[in-house]
Motif scaffolding. Sequence first.
Motif, PDB file in Angstrom:
ATOM      1  N   LEU A  74       0.830  -1.205   0.000  1.00 46.41           N
ATOM      2  CA  LEU A  74       0.000   0.000   0.000  1.00 46.41           C
ATOM      3  C   LEU A  74       0.867   1.258   0.000  1.00 46.41           C
ATOM      4  O   LEU A  74       0.449   2.298  -0.502  1.00 46.41           O
ATOM      5  N   ALA A  75       2.086   1.154   0.538  1.00 46.22           N
ATOM      6  CA  ALA A  75       2.996   2.304   0.524  1.00 46.22           C
ATOM      7  C   ALA A  75       3.323   2.668  -0.925  1.00 46.22           C
ATOM      8  O   ALA A  75       3.294   3.844  -1.313  1.00 46.22           O
ATOM      9  N   GLU A  76       3.597   1.630  -1.722  1.00 44.71           N
ATOM     10  CA  GLU A  76       3.902   1.844  -3.140  1.00 44.71           C
ATOM     11  C   GLU A  76       2.697   2.481  -3.847  1.00 44.71           C
ATOM     12  O   GLU A  76       2.843   3.421  -4.626  1.00 44.71           O
ATOM     13  N   ALA A  77       1.528   1.961  -3.545  1.00 45.86           N
ATOM     14  CA  ALA A  77       0.303   2.483  -4.164  1.00 45.86           C
ATOM     15  C   ALA A  77       0.083   3.942  -3.767  1.00 45.86           C
ATOM     16  O   ALA A  77      -0.263   4.790  -4.606  1.00 45.86           O
ATOM     17  N   ALA A  78       0.301   4.238  -2.484  1.00 45.02           N
ATOM     18  CA  ALA A  78       0.066   5.601  -1.990  1.00 45.02           C
ATOM     19  C   ALA A  78       1.010   6.594  -2.666  1.00 45.02           C
ATOM     20  O   ALA A  78       0.612   7.706  -3.022  1.00 45.02           O
ATOM     21  N   ALA A  79       2.254   6.172  -2.873  1.00 44.23           N
ATOM     22  CA  ALA A  79       3.229   7.062  -3.502  1.00 44.23           C
ATOM     23  C   ALA A  79       2.878   7.309  -4.972  1.00 44.23           C
ATOM     24  O   ALA A  79       3.117   8.380  -5.514  1.00 44.23           O
ATOM     25  N   PHE A  80       2.241   6.308  -5.585  1.00 47.03           N
ATOM     26  CA  PHE A  80       1.985   6.349  -7.025  1.00 47.03           C
ATOM     27  C   PHE A  80       0.698   7.096  -7.397  1.00 47.03           C
ATOM     28  O   PHE A  80       0.662   7.887  -8.342  1.00 47.03           O
ATOM     29  N   GLY A  81      -0.363   6.853  -6.632  1.00 48.26           N
ATOM     30  CA  GLY A  81      -1.694   7.213  -7.134  1.00 48.26           C
ATOM     31  C   GLY A  81      -2.196   8.605  -6.781  1.00 48.26           C
ATOM     32  O   GLY A  81      -1.841   9.184  -5.755  1.00 48.26           O
ATOM     33  N   ASP A  82      -3.074   9.124  -7.650  1.00 47.27           N
ATOM     34  CA  ASP A  82      -3.818  10.353  -7.361  1.00 47.27           C
ATOM     35  C   ASP A  82      -5.243  10.015  -6.910  1.00 47.27           C
ATOM     36  O   ASP A  82      -5.847  10.732  -6.123  1.00 47.27           O
ATOM     37  N   VAL A  83      -5.757   8.927  -7.489  1.00 43.44           N
ATOM     38  CA  VAL A  83      -7.102   8.467  -7.115  1.00 43.44           C
ATOM     39  C   VAL A  83      -6.986   7.005  -6.710  1.00 43.44           C
ATOM     40  O   VAL A  83      -6.447   6.178  -7.459  1.00 43.44           O
ATOM     41  N   HIS A  84      -7.462   6.696  -5.516  1.00 43.12           N
ATOM     42  CA  HIS A  84      -7.352   5.329  -4.970  1.00 43.12           C
ATOM     43  C   HIS A  84      -8.743   4.717  -4.819  1.00 43.12           C
ATOM     44  O   HIS A  84      -9.552   5.220  -4.033  1.00 43.12           O
ATOM     45  N   PHE A  85      -9.008   3.651  -5.546  1.00 42.46           N
ATOM     46  CA  PHE A  85     -10.318   2.996  -5.460  1.00 42.46           C
ATOM     47  C   PHE A  85     -10.290   1.859  -4.434  1.00 42.46           C
ATOM     48  O   PHE A  85      -9.446   0.964  -4.519  1.00 42.46           O
ATOM     49  N   ILE A  86     -11.216   1.908  -3.511  1.00 42.03           N
ATOM     50  CA  ILE A  86     -11.312   0.842  -2.496  1.00 42.03           C
ATOM     51  C   ILE A  86     -12.328  -0.188  -2.987  1.00 42.03           C
ATOM     52  O   ILE A  86     -13.523   0.099  -3.104  1.00 42.03           O
ATOM     53  N   CYS A  87     -11.834  -1.380  -3.294  1.00 35.15           N
ATOM     54  CA  CYS A  87     -12.687  -2.420  -3.890  1.00 35.15           C
ATOM     55  C   CYS A  87     -12.662  -3.709  -3.073  1.00 35.15           C
ATOM     56  O   CYS A  87     -12.843  -4.803  -3.613  1.00 35.15           O
ATOM     57  N   VAL A  88     -12.400  -3.619  -1.777  1.00 29.89           N
ATOM     58  CA  VAL A  88     -12.325  -4.836  -0.958  1.00 29.89           C
ATOM     59  C   VAL A  88     -13.723  -5.335  -0.604  1.00 29.89           C
ATOM     60  O   VAL A  88     -14.703  -4.605  -0.710  1.00 29.89           O
ATOM     61  N   GLY A  89     -13.800  -6.584  -0.180  1.00 23.21           N
ATOM     62  CA  GLY A  89     -15.088  -7.214   0.102  1.00 23.21           C
ATOM     63  C   GLY A  89     -15.705  -6.759   1.418  1.00 23.21           C
ATOM     64  O   GLY A  89     -14.992  -6.350   2.344  1.00 23.21           O
ATOM     65  N   THR A  90     -17.029  -6.816   1.469  1.00 23.28           N
ATOM     66  CA  THR A  90     -17.756  -6.547   2.715  1.00 23.28           C
ATOM     67  C   THR A  90     -18.742  -7.692   2.930  1.00 23.28           C
ATOM     68  O   THR A  90     -19.936  -7.523   2.786  1.00 23.28           O
ATOM     69  N   PRO A  91     -18.203  -8.887   3.266  1.00 22.10           N
ATOM     70  CA  PRO A  91     -19.082 -10.056   3.415  1.00 22.10           C
ATOM     71  C   PRO A  91     -19.995  -9.919   4.630  1.00 22.10           C
ATOM     72  O   PRO A  91     -19.840  -8.981   5.415  1.00 22.10           O
ATOM     73  N   GLN A  92     -20.917 -10.874   4.760  1.00 17.62           N
ATOM     74  CA  GLN A  92     -21.764 -10.878   5.964  1.00 17.62           C
ATOM     75  C   GLN A  92     -20.918 -11.333   7.153  1.00 17.62           C
ATOM     76  O   GLN A  92     -20.072 -12.227   7.026  1.00 17.62           O
ATOM     77  N   ARG A  93     -21.132 -10.710   8.312  1.00 21.30           N
ATOM     78  CA  ARG A  93     -20.418 -11.146   9.508  1.00 21.30           C
ATOM     79  C   ARG A  93     -20.874 -12.535   9.915  1.00 21.30           C
ATOM     80  O   ARG A  93     -22.016 -12.905   9.673  1.00 21.30           O
ATOM     81  N   LYS A  94     -19.970 -13.285  10.557  1.00 21.59           N
ATOM     82  CA  LYS A  94     -20.326 -14.654  10.956  1.00 21.59           C
ATOM     83  C   LYS A  94     -21.368 -14.646  12.061  1.00 21.59           C
ATOM     84  O   LYS A  94     -22.214 -15.527  12.155  1.00 21.59           O
ATOM     85  N   ASP A  95     -21.298 -13.615  12.929  1.00 22.74           N
ATOM     86  CA  ASP A  95     -22.123 -13.614  14.132  1.00 22.74           C
ATOM     87  C   ASP A  95     -23.400 -12.790  13.996  1.00 22.74           C
ATOM     88  O   ASP A  95     -24.176 -12.680  14.933  1.00 22.74           O
ATOM     89  N   SER A  96     -23.641 -12.164  12.843  1.00 17.65           N
ATOM     90  CA  SER A  96     -24.833 -11.320  12.699  1.00 17.65           C
ATOM     91  C   SER A  96     -25.113 -11.037  11.223  1.00 17.65           C
ATOM     92  O   SER A  96     -24.275 -11.328  10.366  1.00 17.65           O
ATOM     93  N   PRO A  97     -26.297 -10.459  10.930  1.00 17.23           N
ATOM     94  CA  PRO A  97     -26.593 -10.147   9.530  1.00 17.23           C
ATOM     95  C   PRO A  97     -25.851  -8.908   9.024  1.00 17.23           C
ATOM     96  O   PRO A  97     -25.915  -8.579   7.849  1.00 17.23           O
ATOM     97  N   ALA A  98     -25.120  -8.235   9.894  1.00 14.64           N
ATOM     98  CA  ALA A  98     -24.444  -6.992   9.503  1.00 14.64           C
ATOM     99  C   ALA A  98     -23.280  -7.263   8.548  1.00 14.64           C
ATOM    100  O   ALA A  98     -22.786  -8.385   8.460  1.00 14.64           O
ATOM    101  N   ALA A  99     -22.857  -6.212   7.851  1.00 13.18           N
ATOM    102  CA  ALA A  99     -21.699  -6.331   6.964  1.00 13.18           C
ATOM    103  C   ALA A  99     -20.420  -6.285   7.788  1.00 13.18           C
ATOM    104  O   ALA A  99     -20.321  -5.539   8.763  1.00 13.18           O
TER     105      ALA A  99
END
Length: 441
Positions: A74-99
């Motif tokens: 991420l250090a390399e990405a931060a040094a390089f980019g002007d616009v950073h897209f966050i595309c990580v997953g938001t699965p359902q939690r194991k213990d509840s219906p929340a993300a």
Amino acid sequence: MTKTPRLTVIGTGYLGATHAICMAVMGYEVIGVDVDPVKVAKLASGEVPFFEPGLPELLAKALETGRLRFTTSLAEAAAFGDVHFICVGTPQRKDSPAADLTYVDSSVTELARHLTRRALVVGKSTVPVGTAGRLAQLIRDVAPAGDQVELAWNPEFLREGFAVDDTMKPDRMVFGVTSSWAEEMLRAAFRPVLAQGVPVKVTDLQTAELVKVAANSFLATKISYINAMAEICEATGADVHDLAEALAYDERIGGKFLRPGLGFGGGCLPKDIRAFTHRAEELGVGQAVGFLREIDGINTRRRARTVDLVVELCDGDVSGKRVAALGAAFKPNSDDIRDAPALDVAATLARMGADVIVYDPAAMDNAKKQHPELGYGVNALDAARDADVVVLLTEWTEFREIDPATMGAVVGRRKLVDGRHALDPVQWRAAGWEYRALGRP
Ligand code: UDX
């Protein structure tokens, strides 16, 4: 005109990998970042780690241009980019219906730590409304560049199986922003997309977050609506297939997402409606989307009813019976088995004592890993050999094209449950099959 920004894409799953590859093909310099070194190595060597039509060809093309590379840093990405897209997953939690926001929080925090100059962080992941506001504050607190770093929200509507088209030419773009600079940067980051005349809706952060869950809730509601009608049809002898076709002529209703059958699955619709319900309750407006619980309930009942039909065709008891399960992926043209109705049905039948043989054109490796207890065939006919019942669970084109006589020659008994209303009952019955489908007489 704002100069062309350099882009980073954080998280290289179905969404992020597609986004990174398509942006590079469209002319941007892009770094894709993932915590998984295996994934990064595969992508860097030209291999797409999942099934998505058209994407491997585009990855090769993008790598050839030299505009696309992958890293775990991420250090390399931060040094390089002007616009950073966050595309990580938001699965359902194991213990509840929340993300589960662990990945969003950790990637944004870690990225922000390295942001030493003006940059835009753009959330694409599906999150509970209010998350963006919290992340904006977090970035201001953590980033060395402080309020020089802004946050925007740009929800993603891509469908697996059509991910390339949906990314290159989406039906709309939503830009949730808090400044005109952020809007300009987003316009610069999507110049070739917008040049095609794709409409843009500019909103605040909360509205942008909500558009995504509102859209997915609506789609889920449409599917469960027609499946609820299927339940009524089952009790009356009416035919939901004809009913859906008749409804579709009304332009206000439309025929899309009105296909009855085994219902929805995948990494988005099921968890999104649950997380939305949970978030609305937290906000004290749970009643407004209370109906989504029903939508979820109708959807899971389809799986149980499909199992019932198989049991019926096995004269009330599946134990020791051989069942051919055609399909494992949550939908055709995908190898994604997250919350897949197909595998759910297959695994339930196996638990009831049936000898279940699965075949899927793309999802075999994933299915075998998650369900080693099931049997697997090398193709549809192989899975169907000596079967007491064949059950179609994912409507791949190659299953639609199966010749009923050819399959009839290898099975033990010509009994078929069409879980996706994908086959022609007249043709299959003419070939001596007992054909059953949910909501059809
Ligand atoms: C969905 C949304 O469509 C997309 O906009 C969002 O970004 C992510 O979630 P996806 O999960 O790829 O995309 O699949 P989609 O094509 O929407 O299908 C979802 C599920 O609904 C599948 O299991 C499919 O088989 C089922 N479905 C779809 C039906 O049962 N009936 C229908 O009429 C349509």
